[in-house]
Scaffold this active site. Structure first.
Site, PDB file in Angstrom:
ATOM      1  N   THR A 141     -20.519  44.409 -33.034  1.00 36.48           N
ATOM      2  CA  THR A 141     -19.930  42.645 -33.174  1.00 36.48           C
ATOM      3  C   THR A 141     -20.577  42.005 -31.750  1.00 36.48           C
ATOM      4  OG1 THR A 141     -19.502  42.474 -35.071  1.00 36.48           O
ATOM      5  CG2 THR A 141     -19.445  40.522 -33.954  1.00 36.48           C
ATOM      6  N   LEU A 142     -18.992  42.922 -30.800  1.00 32.19           N
ATOM      7  CA  LEU A 142     -19.450  41.378 -29.781  1.00 32.19           C
ATOM      8  C   LEU A 142     -20.057  42.604 -29.059  1.00 32.19           C
ATOM      9  CD1 LEU A 142     -17.067  40.197 -29.261  1.00 32.19           C
ATOM     10  CD2 LEU A 142     -15.068  42.293 -28.153  1.00 32.19           C
ATOM     11  N   GLY A 186     -17.002  47.610 -32.213  1.00 28.99           N
ATOM     12  CA  GLY A 186     -17.610  47.384 -31.155  1.00 28.99           C
ATOM     13  C   GLY A 186     -18.820  46.634 -31.357  1.00 28.99           C
ATOM     14  N   ASP A 223     -13.132  45.770 -33.722  1.00 23.20           N
ATOM     15  CA  ASP A 223     -13.212  47.461 -34.563  1.00 23.20           C
ATOM     16  C   ASP A 223     -14.115  48.237 -34.075  1.00 23.20           C
ATOM     17  OD1 ASP A 223     -12.442  49.022 -36.585  1.00 23.20           O
ATOM     18  OD2 ASP A 223     -13.415  47.620 -38.530  1.00 23.20           O
ATOM     19  N   ASP A 268     -10.366  37.721 -42.794  1.00 25.06           N
ATOM     20  CA  ASP A 268     -10.156  38.101 -44.507  1.00 25.06           C
ATOM     21  C   ASP A 268     -10.580  39.363 -44.785  1.00 25.06           C
ATOM     22  OD1 ASP A 268     -13.458  38.218 -43.331  1.00 25.06           O
ATOM     23  OD2 ASP A 268     -13.798  38.032 -45.345  1.00 25.06           O
ATOM     24  N   ARG A 275      -7.731  34.248 -45.194  1.00 26.51           N
ATOM     25  CA  ARG A 275      -8.068  33.598 -43.886  1.00 26.51           C
ATOM     26  C   ARG A 275      -6.662  32.593 -43.582  1.00 26.51           C
ATOM     27  NH1 ARG A 275     -12.920  34.907 -41.673  1.00 26.51           N
ATOM     28  NH2 ARG A 275     -14.757  35.190 -42.889  1.00 26.51           N
ATOM     29  N   LYS A 308      -8.464  46.880 -32.317  1.00 27.91           N
ATOM     30  CA  LYS A 308      -7.598  48.710 -32.802  1.00 27.91           C
ATOM     31  C   LYS A 308      -8.087  50.170 -32.571  1.00 27.91           C
ATOM     32  CE  LYS A 308      -9.109  46.838 -37.742  1.00 27.91           C
ATOM     33  NZ  LYS A 308      -9.921  46.789 -38.658  1.00 27.91           N
ATOM     34  N   GLY A 341     -13.947  34.920 -38.009  1.00 24.82           N
ATOM     35  CA  GLY A 341     -12.654  35.375 -37.917  1.00 24.82           C
ATOM     36  C   GLY A 341     -11.739  34.471 -36.789  1.00 24.82           C
TER      37      GLY A 341
HETATM   38  P1  IMP Z   1     -16.885  45.387 -35.233  1.00 24.58           P
HETATM   39  O1  IMP Z   1     -17.967  44.963 -35.177  1.00 24.58           O
HETATM   40  O2  IMP Z   1     -16.553  46.891 -36.124  1.00 24.58           O
HETATM   41  O3  IMP Z   1     -15.920  45.763 -34.440  1.00 24.58           O
HETATM   42  O4  IMP Z   1     -16.334  44.559 -36.196  1.00 24.58           O
HETATM   43  C1  IMP Z   1     -15.949  43.324 -36.315  1.00 24.58           C
HETATM   44  C2  IMP Z   1     -15.764  42.066 -37.162  1.00 24.58           C
HETATM   45  O5  IMP Z   1     -15.466  42.818 -38.105  1.00 24.58           O
HETATM   46  C3  IMP Z   1     -14.992  41.361 -36.619  1.00 24.58           C
HETATM   47  O6  IMP Z   1     -14.928  40.076 -36.299  1.00 24.58           O
HETATM   48  C4  IMP Z   1     -14.158  41.295 -37.658  1.00 24.58           C
HETATM   49  O7  IMP Z   1     -14.409  40.219 -38.511  1.00 24.58           O
HETATM   50  C5  IMP Z   1     -14.696  42.119 -38.497  1.00 24.58           C
HETATM   51  N1  IMP Z   1     -13.262  43.196 -39.412  1.00 24.58           N
HETATM   52  C6  IMP Z   1     -13.047  44.709 -38.406  1.00 24.58           C
HETATM   53  N2  IMP Z   1     -11.894  44.685 -39.179  1.00 24.58           N
HETATM   54  C7  IMP Z   1     -11.611  43.707 -39.720  1.00 24.58           C
HETATM   55  C8  IMP Z   1     -10.064  43.833 -40.392  1.00 24.58           C
HETATM   56  O8  IMP Z   1      -9.539  44.923 -39.960  1.00 24.58           O
HETATM   57  N3  IMP Z   1      -9.825  43.071 -40.993  1.00 24.58           N
HETATM   58  C9  IMP Z   1     -10.304  41.989 -40.786  1.00 24.58           C
HETATM   59  N4  IMP Z   1     -12.129  41.928 -40.460  1.00 24.58           N
HETATM   60  C10 IMP Z   1     -12.528  42.938 -40.057  1.00 24.58           C
HETATM   61 MG    MG Z   2     -15.495  38.490 -37.261  1.00 21.85          MG
END
Ligand code: IMP
Ligand code: MG
Length: 174
Positions: free
Chosen positions: A98-99, A96, A94, A150, A156, A122, A35
Site C-alpha cells: 500500500t505505502l 508494504g 504490513d 478494521d 474502527r 509489523k 484506516g
Molecule cells: P500493506 O499493503 O500490506 O502494507 O497493508 C497496509 C494496509 O492494510 C493498511 O493500510 C491497513 O489498512 C491494512 N492492514 C494491514 N495490517 C492490518 C491489521 O493488522 N489490521 C487491520 N488492517 C491492516
Molecule cells: Mg489502510
C-alpha cells in the site's frame, strides 16, 4: 495492545518530532483512508504548523485478512503536490504494498520531498521494502483492530488497539 492514553502519549512525541523537522516548511499531509482517520485527526491537532490535508482512499484486501498485493485507488484524481513537502500518513505498515503504491503514485506529481509516517509497523519480512520516517509503535505480525483499523469494515470505532481473536479471523464473512 495499546490503550487510548498510550496512543496519545506516543502521538505527542511524533507530533513534536514532525513539528521540529518541518519548522520552516509548509507540509502537505496525505492521509491514506479509511484506516488512518483517527490517527490523522489526533496527530494533526498536535502539529502547530501551517499545513494542507489531502485524503486518498485505497484498498488491497478485498474482504480478507491478507493483502492481495493489488492496490486499488478509489478515486481518480491524485492530490496536487507539485513542489510541496509531502508527508504520507497511514495506519499500519504490513506487506508494504500500500505505502509503496501510494508513494510511487505521488512521486509522479513531483513533490519537493516525500516522507512517510505510520502509527504501527509489523515486524516481518515485507513483500515490498519500505523506508518509514516516523513510526508510532513496532508490533509483532498479528492482525490488529481499533482506533481506525478494521476487520471487514468493523471495529474502527474502538478507542484502543487490540489483537483480533483468531476464531474471528477464520469465521466466514457476513
Ligand atoms: P500493506 O499493503 O500490506 O502494507 O497493508 C497496509 C494496509 O492494510 C493498511 O493500510 C491497513 O489498512 C491494512 N492492514 C494491514 N495490517 C492490518 C491489521 O493488522 N489490521 C487491520 N488492517 C491492516
Ligand atoms: Mg489502510
Amino acid at each position: 495492545m495499546f490503550d487510548e492514553p498510550a496512543i496519545h502519549r506516543r502521538l505527542d512525541d511524533i507530533a513534536a518530532q514532525i513539528s521540529r523537522d518541518y519548522r520552516e516548511k509548509e507540509l502537505t499531509v496525505i492521509a491514506v483512508l479509511h484506516g488512518s482517520l483517527m490517527f490523522v485527526a489526533d496527530l494533526l491537532r498536535r502539529i502547530p504548523l501551517p499545513l494542507k490535508l489531502e485524503c486518498l482512499s485505497v484498498t488491497s484486501y478485498h474482504g480478507r485478512a491478507q493483502t492481495s498485493g493489488e492496490v486499488t485507488f478509489r478515486q481518480i484524481a491524485i492530490p496536487d503536490a507539485v513542489g510541496r513537502d509531502v508527508l504520507i500518513l497511514d495506519d499500519i505498515l504490513d506487506s508494504g504494498f500500500t505505502l509503496g503504491a501510494v508513494r510511487e503514485t505521488l512521486e509522479t506529481v513531483k513533490p519537493r520531498s516525500i516522507r512517510t509516517c505510520v502509527l504501527l509497523s509489523k515486524r516481518k519480512q515485507r513483500g515490498r521494502q519500505i523506508d518509514t520516517d516516523y513510526v508510532g509503535f513496532e508490533i509483532e505480525d498479528e492482525f490488529v483492530v481499533g482506533y481506525g483499523l478494521d476487520f471487514r469494515g468493523r471495529y474502527r470505532n474502538l478507542p484502543y488497539i487490540g489483537v483480533l481473536r483468531k476464531e474471528l479471523l477464520e469465521r466466514p464473512d457476513k
